[in-house]
Design an enzyme around this catalytic site. Structure first.
Site, PDB file in Angstrom:
ATOM      1  N   GLY A   1       0.817  -1.212   0.000  1.00 41.41           N
ATOM      2  CA  GLY A   1       0.000   0.000   0.000  1.00 41.41           C
ATOM      3  C   GLY A   1       0.847   1.256   0.000  1.00 41.41           C
ATOM      4  O   GLY A   1       1.784   1.399   0.782  1.00 41.41           O
TER       5      GLY A   1
ATOM      6  N   GLY B   1      -0.657   4.387   0.224  1.00 40.11           N
ATOM      7  CA  GLY B   1      -1.436   5.511   0.739  1.00 40.11           C
ATOM      8  C   GLY B   1      -0.604   6.216   1.808  1.00 40.11           C
ATOM      9  O   GLY B   1       0.604   5.951   1.958  1.00 40.11           O
TER      10      GLY B   1
ATOM     11  N   ALA C   1      -0.531   5.864   5.035  1.00 39.77           N
ATOM     12  CA  ALA C   1       0.044   4.992   6.069  1.00 39.77           C
ATOM     13  C   ALA C   1       1.281   4.279   5.536  1.00 39.77           C
ATOM     14  O   ALA C   1       2.330   4.251   6.190  1.00 39.77           O
ATOM     15  CB  ALA C   1      -1.002   3.983   6.537  1.00 39.77           C
ATOM     16  N   GLY C   2       1.156   3.701   4.333  1.00 38.92           N
ATOM     17  CA  GLY C   2       2.280   2.958   3.762  1.00 38.92           C
ATOM     18  C   GLY C   2       3.485   3.855   3.520  1.00 38.92           C
ATOM     19  O   GLY C   2       4.627   3.494   3.826  1.00 38.92           O
TER      20      GLY C   2
ATOM     21  N   PHE D   1     -14.949  20.934  12.207  1.00 35.53           N
ATOM     22  CA  PHE D   1     -15.312  19.623  11.682  1.00 35.53           C
ATOM     23  C   PHE D   1     -16.185  18.915  12.708  1.00 35.53           C
ATOM     24  O   PHE D   1     -16.118  19.217  13.901  1.00 35.53           O
ATOM     25  CB  PHE D   1     -14.038  18.797  11.422  1.00 35.53           C
TER      26      PHE D   1
ATOM     27  N   ASP E   1      -8.645  -6.498   0.278  1.00 43.56           N
ATOM     28  CA  ASP E   1      -7.992  -7.779  -0.062  1.00 43.56           C
ATOM     29  C   ASP E   1      -7.166  -8.332   1.095  1.00 43.56           C
ATOM     30  O   ASP E   1      -7.262  -9.509   1.437  1.00 43.56           O
ATOM     31  CB  ASP E   1      -7.029  -7.625  -1.253  1.00 43.56           C
TER      32      ASP E   1
ATOM     33  N   GLN F   1     -18.629   3.078   8.955  1.00 44.31           N
ATOM     34  CA  GLN F   1     -19.212   4.424   9.001  1.00 44.31           C
ATOM     35  C   GLN F   1     -19.816   4.871   7.667  1.00 44.31           C
ATOM     36  O   GLN F   1     -19.203   4.697   6.619  1.00 44.31           O
ATOM     37  CB  GLN F   1     -18.113   5.418   9.379  1.00 44.31           C
TER      38      GLN F   1
ATOM     39  N   HIS G   1     -20.850   8.264   5.789  1.00 45.08           N
ATOM     40  CA  HIS G   1     -20.671   9.721   5.848  1.00 45.08           C
ATOM     41  C   HIS G   1     -22.009  10.364   5.500  1.00 45.08           C
ATOM     42  O   HIS G   1     -22.669   9.941   4.538  1.00 45.08           O
ATOM     43  CB  HIS G   1     -19.589  10.133   4.847  1.00 45.08           C
TER      44      HIS G   1
ATOM     45  N   LEU H   1     -18.323  12.005  -2.305  1.00 46.31           N
ATOM     46  CA  LEU H   1     -18.324  12.700  -1.025  1.00 46.31           C
ATOM     47  C   LEU H   1     -18.359  14.221  -1.137  1.00 46.31           C
ATOM     48  O   LEU H   1     -17.684  14.800  -1.970  1.00 46.31           O
ATOM     49  CB  LEU H   1     -17.058  12.308  -0.264  1.00 46.31           C
TER      50      LEU H   1
ATOM     51  N   THR I   1     -17.232  16.885   1.527  1.00 47.96           N
ATOM     52  CA  THR I   1     -16.552  16.903   2.823  1.00 47.96           C
ATOM     53  C   THR I   1     -17.373  17.598   3.907  1.00 47.96           C
ATOM     54  O   THR I   1     -18.109  18.562   3.647  1.00 47.96           O
ATOM     55  CB  THR I   1     -15.173  17.583   2.723  1.00 47.96           C
ATOM     56  N   GLU I   2     -17.155  17.109   5.144  1.00 47.58           N
ATOM     57  CA  GLU I   2     -17.765  17.735   6.310  1.00 47.58           C
ATOM     58  C   GLU I   2     -17.268  19.184   6.442  1.00 47.58           C
ATOM     59  O   GLU I   2     -17.901  20.021   7.080  1.00 47.58           O
ATOM     60  CB  GLU I   2     -17.303  16.942   7.536  1.00 47.58           C
TER      61      GLU I   2
ATOM     62  N   ARG J   1     -20.549  11.958  12.820  1.00 42.78           N
ATOM     63  CA  ARG J   1     -21.190  11.406  11.621  1.00 42.78           C
ATOM     64  C   ARG J   1     -22.265  10.380  11.914  1.00 42.78           C
ATOM     65  O   ARG J   1     -23.258  10.312  11.187  1.00 42.78           O
ATOM     66  CB  ARG J   1     -20.121  10.765  10.750  1.00 42.78           C
TER      67      ARG J   1
ATOM     68  N   HIS K   1     -18.397   4.909   3.960  1.00 45.98           N
ATOM     69  CA  HIS K   1     -17.206   5.750   3.919  1.00 45.98           C
ATOM     70  C   HIS K   1     -15.977   5.149   4.562  1.00 45.98           C
ATOM     71  O   HIS K   1     -14.881   5.201   3.997  1.00 45.98           O
ATOM     72  CB  HIS K   1     -17.550   7.073   4.623  1.00 45.98           C
TER      73      HIS K   1
ATOM     74  N   ARG L   1     -15.702   7.067  13.873  1.00 45.14           N
ATOM     75  CA  ARG L   1     -14.535   7.931  13.723  1.00 45.14           C
ATOM     76  C   ARG L   1     -14.947   9.386  13.554  1.00 45.14           C
ATOM     77  O   ARG L   1     -15.932   9.679  12.882  1.00 45.14           O
ATOM     78  CB  ARG L   1     -13.730   7.492  12.492  1.00 45.14           C
TER      79      ARG L   1
ATOM     80  N   SER M   1      -8.706  10.299  10.538  1.00 44.06           N
ATOM     81  CA  SER M   1      -8.118   9.169   9.811  1.00 44.06           C
ATOM     82  C   SER M   1      -6.772   9.547   9.220  1.00 44.06           C
ATOM     83  O   SER M   1      -5.800   8.792   9.330  1.00 44.06           O
ATOM     84  CB  SER M   1      -9.039   8.673   8.708  1.00 44.06           C
ATOM     85  N   LEU M   2      -6.705  10.703   8.587  1.00 43.71           N
ATOM     86  CA  LEU M   2      -5.400  11.113   8.044  1.00 43.71           C
ATOM     87  C   LEU M   2      -4.388  11.169   9.186  1.00 43.71           C
ATOM     88  O   LEU M   2      -3.237  10.748   9.045  1.00 43.71           O
ATOM     89  CB  LEU M   2      -5.500  12.460   7.330  1.00 43.71           C
TER      90      LEU M   2
HETATM   91  C1  LIG Z   1     -13.500  10.578  -0.549  1.00 48.86           C
HETATM   92  C2  LIG Z   1     -12.799  10.457   0.777  1.00 48.86           C
HETATM   93  C3  LIG Z   1     -12.483  11.583   1.493  1.00 48.86           C
HETATM   94  C4  LIG Z   1     -11.836  11.490   2.731  1.00 48.86           C
HETATM   95  N1  LIG Z   1     -11.515  12.629   3.410  1.00 48.86           N
HETATM   96  C5  LIG Z   1     -10.842  12.527   4.586  1.00 48.86           C
HETATM   97  C6  LIG Z   1     -10.423  13.697   5.274  1.00 48.86           C
HETATM   98  O1  LIG Z   1     -10.616  14.823   4.826  1.00 48.86           O
HETATM   99  N2  LIG Z   1      -9.778  13.542   6.464  1.00 48.86           N
HETATM  100  C7  LIG Z   1      -9.519  12.310   6.995  1.00 48.86           C
HETATM  101  O2  LIG Z   1      -8.925  12.232   8.069  1.00 48.86           O
HETATM  102  N3  LIG Z   1      -9.892  11.190   6.341  1.00 48.86           N
HETATM  103  C8  LIG Z   1     -10.529  11.268   5.145  1.00 48.86           C
HETATM  104  N4  LIG Z   1     -10.891  10.119   4.490  1.00 48.86           N
HETATM  105  C9  LIG Z   1     -10.433   8.820   4.992  1.00 48.86           C
HETATM  106  C10 LIG Z   1      -8.954   8.645   4.652  1.00 48.86           C
HETATM  107  O3  LIG Z   1      -8.670   9.289   3.443  1.00 48.86           O
HETATM  108  C11 LIG Z   1      -8.553   7.190   4.512  1.00 48.86           C
HETATM  109  O4  LIG Z   1      -9.009   6.454   5.610  1.00 48.86           O
HETATM  110  C12 LIG Z   1      -7.033   7.071   4.452  1.00 48.86           C
HETATM  111  O5  LIG Z   1      -6.513   7.922   3.457  1.00 48.86           O
HETATM  112  C13 LIG Z   1      -6.597   5.646   4.185  1.00 48.86           C
HETATM  113  O6  LIG Z   1      -5.206   5.642   3.957  1.00 48.86           O
HETATM  114  P1  LIG Z   1      -4.396   4.298   3.884  1.00 48.86           P
HETATM  115  O7  LIG Z   1      -2.968   4.681   3.735  1.00 48.86           O
HETATM  116  O8  LIG Z   1      -4.757   3.443   5.034  1.00 48.86           O
HETATM  117  O9  LIG Z   1      -4.924   3.545   2.575  1.00 48.86           O
HETATM  118  P2  LIG Z   1      -5.231   4.019   1.075  1.00 48.86           P
HETATM  119  O10 LIG Z   1      -4.857   5.417   0.827  1.00 48.86           O
HETATM  120  O11 LIG Z   1      -6.613   3.584   0.774  1.00 48.86           O
HETATM  121  O12 LIG Z   1      -4.218   3.134   0.241  1.00 48.86           O
HETATM  122  C14 LIG Z   1      -4.357   1.737   0.130  1.00 48.86           C
HETATM  123  C15 LIG Z   1      -3.195   1.198  -0.666  1.00 48.86           C
HETATM  124  O13 LIG Z   1      -3.199  -0.225  -0.626  1.00 48.86           O
HETATM  125  C16 LIG Z   1      -2.967  -0.744  -1.897  1.00 48.86           C
HETATM  126  N5  LIG Z   1      -3.557  -2.095  -1.975  1.00 48.86           N
HETATM  127  C17 LIG Z   1      -4.762  -2.511  -1.508  1.00 48.86           C
HETATM  128  N6  LIG Z   1      -4.925  -3.819  -1.783  1.00 48.86           N
HETATM  129  C18 LIG Z   1      -3.812  -4.236  -2.432  1.00 48.86           C
HETATM  130  C19 LIG Z   1      -3.382  -5.472  -3.007  1.00 48.86           C
HETATM  131  N7  LIG Z   1      -4.146  -6.567  -2.981  1.00 48.86           N
HETATM  132  N8  LIG Z   1      -2.159  -5.510  -3.609  1.00 48.86           N
HETATM  133  C20 LIG Z   1      -1.365  -4.395  -3.668  1.00 48.86           C
HETATM  134  N9  LIG Z   1      -1.737  -3.215  -3.168  1.00 48.86           N
HETATM  135  C21 LIG Z   1      -2.934  -3.134  -2.545  1.00 48.86           C
HETATM  136  C22 LIG Z   1      -3.595   0.264  -2.845  1.00 48.86           C
HETATM  137  O14 LIG Z   1      -3.051   0.158  -4.125  1.00 48.86           O
HETATM  138  C23 LIG Z   1      -3.214   1.579  -2.141  1.00 48.86           C
HETATM  139  O15 LIG Z   1      -1.915   1.968  -2.525  1.00 48.86           O
HETATM  140  C24 LIG Z   1     -11.527  10.219   3.246  1.00 48.86           C
HETATM  141  C25 LIG Z   1     -11.841   9.070   2.529  1.00 48.86           C
HETATM  142  C26 LIG Z   1     -12.492   9.187   1.317  1.00 48.86           C
HETATM  143  C27 LIG Z   1     -12.842   7.914   0.589  1.00 48.86           C
END
Ligand SMILES: Cc1cc2nc3c(=O)[nH]c(=O)nc-3n(C[C@H](O)[C@H](O)[C@H](O)COP(=O)(O)OP(=O)(O)OC[C@H]3O[C@@H](n4cnc5c(N)ncnc54)[C@H](O)[C@@H]3O)c2cc1C
Length: 583
Positions: A20, A22, A24-25, A124, A225, A244, A246, A256, A258-259, A290, A356, A398, A403-404
């Site tokens: 991942g 995102g 976190a990764g 928020f 997955d 959750q 939204h 979405l 945003t809030e 929410r 959400h 949440r 979450s960010l």
């Molecule tokens: C539209 C939207 C708006 C949001 N706005 C906010 C906000 O303003 N503030 C806030 O705090 N939170 C917000 N959130 C929530 C927050 O964005 C997410 O919870 C957070 O970004 C998740 O980050 P992550 O690093 O855990 O995963 P993600 O960013 O979801 O990344 C997941 C990663 O895992 C990889 N992956 C998954 N499965 C596999 C696989 N089988 N093989 C290889 N790679 C895989 C994907 O390719 C990706 O790179 C929002 C969410 C959404 C959907």
């Protein structure tokens, strides 16, 4: 992009492998890269991870616009979680928030500014001053593209640290043998080849699974997955009943809003033109958490107060100055315009709750180690962070912008823990059987005939989850849903793919993802059936009260053959005793 090189061999060795890219990764990758080689696998192009869609902000009690304190943030998060969040972990997260945001700024995140040049902050849901007295400006933002801004900064930093990226590598297996994780097996989407990644430490940061539901704000890739893979490998899943919704998805689409739109002054209005949130949360109204706002919207609609008797309410942004709207919510204005053909400064916007965020997930301790049981034992060499993990800082609900914060705070902590682990961890070599298992999954799907197709089955699952396992639940509905899931599992055995090719076979991968969704649907529905109370987002019409005597505890679900076993873990309460939630 020098880090995204084409691998020369199909067997790879890393000190740390991260699934991942995102927030976190990437934050974990930066921290772990100080202690050895890091490979990041992502089934998408790295900067397309769902984090890039985060709009509204990241919470931190900077106090730049008005007095604020980490303690108030701590309190709000505990109360927001309906007292199910673990307070030691919440205190760590809120206590580290200010440092985290300043660090992100130093890494290059272009936060929006106040007139004096400080990081700007807005209101928020559920974030208050004085322990619930009034809303507070705590969300730091980059217009309404906060996730995008942070993701790009962290991606740049990862590249600078020499992290190697494997874009469009789809993970099929996470290999655990005798209590130790040895790495992962992945399919290279471009070629269809199977690769093995031996790793001394493996971190799962694979995001959420909103695609379980028909209407969702989540990206197509949010299919959970790795939760499903780990569940089948014997790792429990925690608090999966808490998903959750939204409050403000664009009607009919789920995209979405945003809030932050309510944080800037937007209000919710029913079909009679009433600001109904005044009745549900007299003090903070539209800025209630929410779970309460989403449920209030549904109650208004059920009781016939939707707009023109239909199943939506209005989000009215006309009270916001047009200049402010364009400066702070430009993407939202564009979405509304593009998808609904509405100018939000002139007309109210039809909205309905949208699936959400997963509060539950892979259980971890505060340093990212994955728990193998409810007693706190860990899987050696396996770590998790971000939305896929359950620390648990969000409990039963949440708060926006937490979450960010969670991804960056706990991503960094997991990366640092990995550093310590690597000092003594031995080299990993996974057994050949792991690759064969992954290959079998792919080959059998490619070879199989059958009349069922993934698109239709997935649609049925998503509709059933939406109807029976979303904002309102009861025993009868959940039992019916479980029966439906079993039928779908059986039909999935007759699912074939029309594309028999190996390169970019997205149909094949959708079939694999659907298997994971089905697996998770069962865990979510059964966990919801077990919990005979209402708490946070989990609302049981047949048990409408919160029950702290019997249910102030975390659910741990374990795969046992064809069935699922449930065990429970006490909530950590350090500071705030559970009270009735009033807003
Ligand atoms: C539209 C939207 C708006 C949001 N706005 C906010 C906000 O303003 N503030 C806030 O705090 N939170 C917000 N959130 C929530 C927050 O964005 C997410 O919870 C957070 O970004 C998740 O980050 P992550 O690093 O855990 O995963 P993600 O960013 O979801 O990344 C997941 C990663 O895992 C990889 N992956 C998954 N499965 C596999 C696989 N089988 N093989 C290889 N790679 C895989 C994907 O390719 C990706 O790179 C929002 C969410 C959404 C959907």
């Amino acid at each position: 992009m020098h880090g995204a090189c084409r691998p020369s061999s199909m067997t790879h060795y890393f000190d740390t492998v991260i699934i991942g890219s995102g927030l976190a990764g990437l934050r974990a990758a930066i921290a772990a890269s100080r202690h050895g080689s890091v490979g990041v696998l992502t089934k998408l192009y790295p900067t397309r991870s769902h984090s890039t869609a985060a709009q509204g902000g990241i919470a931190a009690a900077l106090g730049n616009e008005e007095p604020d304190s980490p303690e108030w943030h701590f309190y709000d998060t505990v109360k927001g979680s309906d007292y199910l969040g673990d307070q030691d972990a919440i205190e760590v997260m809120c206590g580290d928030a200010v440092r985290t945001v300043v660090e992100l700024e130093h890494m290059g995140v272009p936060f929006s500014r106040t007139g004096e040049g400080r990081i700007a902050q807005r209101r928020f849901g559920g974030h208050t001053k004085g322990f619930g007295a009034a809303p507070v400006r705590r969300a730091c933002y980059s217009a309404d593209r906060t996730g995008h801004a942070i993701l790009f900064a962290l991606y740049e930093q990862s590249e600078l640290q020499g992290v190697r990226f494997f874009p469009e590598f789809h993970v099929l297996e996470i290999v655990i043998q005798e209590g130790r994780c040895l790495g992962v097996v992945a399919l290279e989407i471009e070629t269809g080849e199977i690769h093995r990644f031996n790793a001394r430490a493996t971190l799962v940061a694979s995001g959420g699974f909103g695609r379980l539901f028909k209407t969702t704000s989540n990206a197509l890739a949010s299919t959970g997955d790795c939760l499903s893979i780990l569940f089948n490998a014997g790792v429990p899943l925690e608090d999966m009943e808490f998903f959750q919704f939204h409050p403000t998805g664009l009607y009919g689409l789920g995209i979405l809003v945003t809030e932050g739109a309510r944080g800037e002054g937007g209000v919710l209005v029913n079909g009679r033109g009433e600001r109904f949130m005044e009745r549900y949360a007299p003090v903070i109204k539209d800025l209630a958490p929410r779970d309460l706002v989403a449920r209030a919207i549904m109650i208004e609609i059920r009781e016939g107060r939707g707009v023109e008797g239909k199943d939506y309410v209005h989000l009215d942004l006309r009270g916001i100055d047009r200049r402010v709207l364009m400066e702070r919510l430009p993407e939202i204005v564009t979405f509304i315009n593009t998808y609904l053909g509405i100018d939000p400064s002139e007309s109210p916007v039809p909205v309905l709750p949208t699936a959400h965020y997963a509060m539950g997930g892979i259980p971890t301790d505060m340093d990212g180690r994955v728990l193998i049981d409810e007693g706190g034992a860990v899987v050696e060499g396996l770590f998790a962070a971000g939305e896929c993990a359950c620390v648990s800082v969000h409990g039963a609900n949440r708060l926006g912008c937490n979450s960010l914060l969670d991804t960056v705070v706990f991503g960094r902590r997991a990366g640092r823990t990995i550093g310590g682990f690597l000092k003594t961890a031995e080299r990993a070599e996974m057994p050949g059987g792991a690759v064969e298992r992954a290959r079998d999954v792919v080959e059998s799907l490619l070879a199989r005939g059958g009349e069922e197709r993934v698109g239709a089955l997935r649609k049925e699952l998503q509709e059933a989850m939406m109807q029976r396992c979303s904002l309102f639940r009861d025993e009868q509905g959940l039992k019916g849903l479980l029966q439906r899931i079993r039928q779908l599992k059986e039909r999935a055995g007759r699912m074939a793919v029309d594309d028999r090719g190996r390169r970019f076979n997205t149909e094949l991968l959708e079939a694999v993802e659907f298997g994971h969704l089905l697996n998770l649907a069962e865990v979510v529905a059964l966990s919801a059936l077990q919990r005979r109370e209402s708490r946070g987002v989990h609302y049981r019409e047949d048990f409408p009260e919160r029950d702290d005597t019997d249910w102030l505890k975390h659910t741990f679900a374990f795969r046992r053959g064809e069935g699922i076993e449930f065990r429970y873990r006490p909530v950590t309460i350090t500071r705030f005793q559970p009270l009735e939630r009033r807003y």
